[in-house]
Design a protein around this motif. Structure first.
Motif, mmCIF file in Angstrom:
data_model
loop_
_atom_site.group_PDB
_atom_site.id
_atom_site.type_symbol
_atom_site.label_atom_id
_atom_site.label_comp_id
_atom_site.label_asym_id
_atom_site.label_seq_id
_atom_site.Cartn_x
_atom_site.Cartn_y
_atom_site.Cartn_z
ATOM 1 N N TYR A 3 0.861 -1.249 0.056
ATOM 2 C CA TYR A 3 0.030 0.074 -0.077
ATOM 3 C C TYR A 3 0.851 1.220 -0.090
ATOM 4 N N VAL A 4 0.399 2.182 -0.808
ATOM 5 C CA VAL A 4 1.239 3.387 -0.898
ATOM 6 C C VAL A 4 -0.013 4.548 -0.807
ATOM 7 N N LYS A 5 0.288 5.727 -0.210
ATOM 8 C CA LYS A 5 -0.721 6.909 -0.041
ATOM 9 C C LYS A 5 -1.099 7.247 -1.467
ATOM 10 N N PRO A 6 -2.301 7.561 -1.613
ATOM 11 C CA PRO A 6 -2.786 7.783 -3.191
ATOM 12 C C PRO A 6 -1.868 8.586 -4.152
ATOM 13 N N LEU A 7 -1.371 9.880 -3.810
ATOM 14 C CA LEU A 7 -0.677 10.686 -4.604
ATOM 15 C C LEU A 7 0.724 10.157 -4.781
ATOM 16 N N ASN A 8 1.111 9.438 -3.735
ATOM 17 C CA ASN A 8 2.666 8.932 -3.744
ATOM 18 C C ASN A 8 2.772 7.949 -4.924
ATOM 19 N N GLY A 77 0.825 -0.127 -10.823
ATOM 20 C CA GLY A 77 0.003 -0.235 -9.610
ATOM 21 C C GLY A 77 -1.392 -0.275 -9.826
ATOM 22 N N PHE A 78 -1.995 -0.508 -8.854
ATOM 23 C CA PHE A 78 -3.767 -0.590 -8.936
ATOM 24 C C PHE A 78 -4.196 0.735 -7.952
ATOM 25 N N LYS A 108 1.465 -13.551 -5.310
ATOM 26 C CA LYS A 108 1.861 -13.659 -6.690
ATOM 27 C C LYS A 108 1.877 -12.000 -7.106
ATOM 28 N N LEU A 109 1.841 -10.956 -6.551
ATOM 29 C CA LEU A 109 1.688 -9.848 -7.026
ATOM 30 C C LEU A 109 2.799 -8.754 -6.004
ATOM 31 N N LYS A 110 3.982 -9.466 -5.715
ATOM 32 C CA LYS A 110 5.107 -9.149 -4.933
ATOM 33 C C LYS A 110 5.671 -7.758 -5.800
ATOM 34 N N GLY A 111 5.807 -6.639 -5.321
ATOM 35 C CA GLY A 111 6.338 -5.337 -5.859
ATOM 36 C C GLY A 111 5.480 -4.606 -6.522
ATOM 37 N N LEU A 112 4.311 -5.168 -6.654
ATOM 38 C CA LEU A 112 2.988 -4.143 -7.132
ATOM 39 C C LEU A 112 2.666 -3.236 -6.028
ATOM 40 N N LYS A 113 2.443 -2.081 -6.371
ATOM 41 C CA LYS A 113 1.781 -1.213 -5.533
ATOM 42 C C LYS A 113 0.344 -0.753 -5.606
ATOM 43 N N TYR A 114 -0.452 -0.530 -4.579
ATOM 44 C CA TYR A 114 -1.842 -0.136 -4.642
ATOM 45 C C TYR A 114 -2.137 1.132 -3.826
ATOM 46 N N THR A 115 -3.086 1.775 -4.207
ATOM 47 C CA THR A 115 -3.709 2.619 -3.045
ATOM 48 C C THR A 115 -5.240 2.890 -3.331
#
Length: 178
Positions: A3-8, A77-78, A108-115
């Motif tokens: 998880y990352v903050k939306p605008l990050n 990212g998602f 299965k989705l390591k490294g992918l970021k989402y917000t």
């Protein structure tokens, strides 16, 4: 997945050269279906993509499908639609978080970021637009889900791009004249 903050999430995309930037996938998570939308290569416009069937026993297959989409579309990212409510956690919100947790737990989705991004009644708006088309119920539902995902992603892209433009304008050399 992280998880990352939306605008990050958007800021991290901008740190790369234009040719190396990935795209974003918007998700509208529902009880039975997950609507998907994808950004254009410049991350300015969202387009409806498809709908995935959601069942408790198919989370591994869904993660596999997401892996294929990541490779096929160079996804970074998602942007996951979330029903923000200031007063309480909604059952829809809990369902969205549960889905993301299950997806993360597949590994299965390591490294992918989402917000998360406020879905802001996107499903209801699309429903109203489709109402007079008299489409068969299944077709109407799948169209609704992927267009709702596009609405979520477009709202995110509009906000992120507006922030970038404002910051660029503030850094520019402007002379004030009175």
């Amino acid at each position: 997945m992280k998880y990352v903050k939306p605008l990050n999430l958007f800021d991290e995309l901008l740190k790369r050269k234009v040719a190396e930037r990935g795209r974003l996938l918007g998700l509208d998570v529902g009880d039975k279906y997950i609507g998907l939308a994808i950004s254009d290569p410049k991350n300015e416009k969202a387009s409806p993509l498809s709908v995935l069937l959601r069942k408790k026993h198919n989370i591994g297959k869904m993660a596999d499908r997401f892996q294929a989409l990541i490779s096929e579309h160079n996804l970074e990212g998602f942007v996951v639609g979330y029903p923000f409510n200031k007063n309480r956690t909604t059952t829809d919100g809990a369902q969205v978080k549960l889905f993301i947790d299950e997806l993360c737990n597949t590994g299965k989705l390591k490294g992918l970021k989402y917000t998360y991004w406020d879905e802001g009644f996107t499903s209801k708006i699309v429903e109203l637009l489709l109402k007079n088309l008299n489409l068969p119920q299944v077709m109407s539902k799948t169209i609704n889900d992927k267009f709702a995902a596009a609405g979520i992603l477009q709202g995110y892209l509009d906000k992120a791009n507006k922030k970038v433009k404002l910051e660029g304008a503030m850094e520019g050399d402007y002379e004030c004249r009175f």
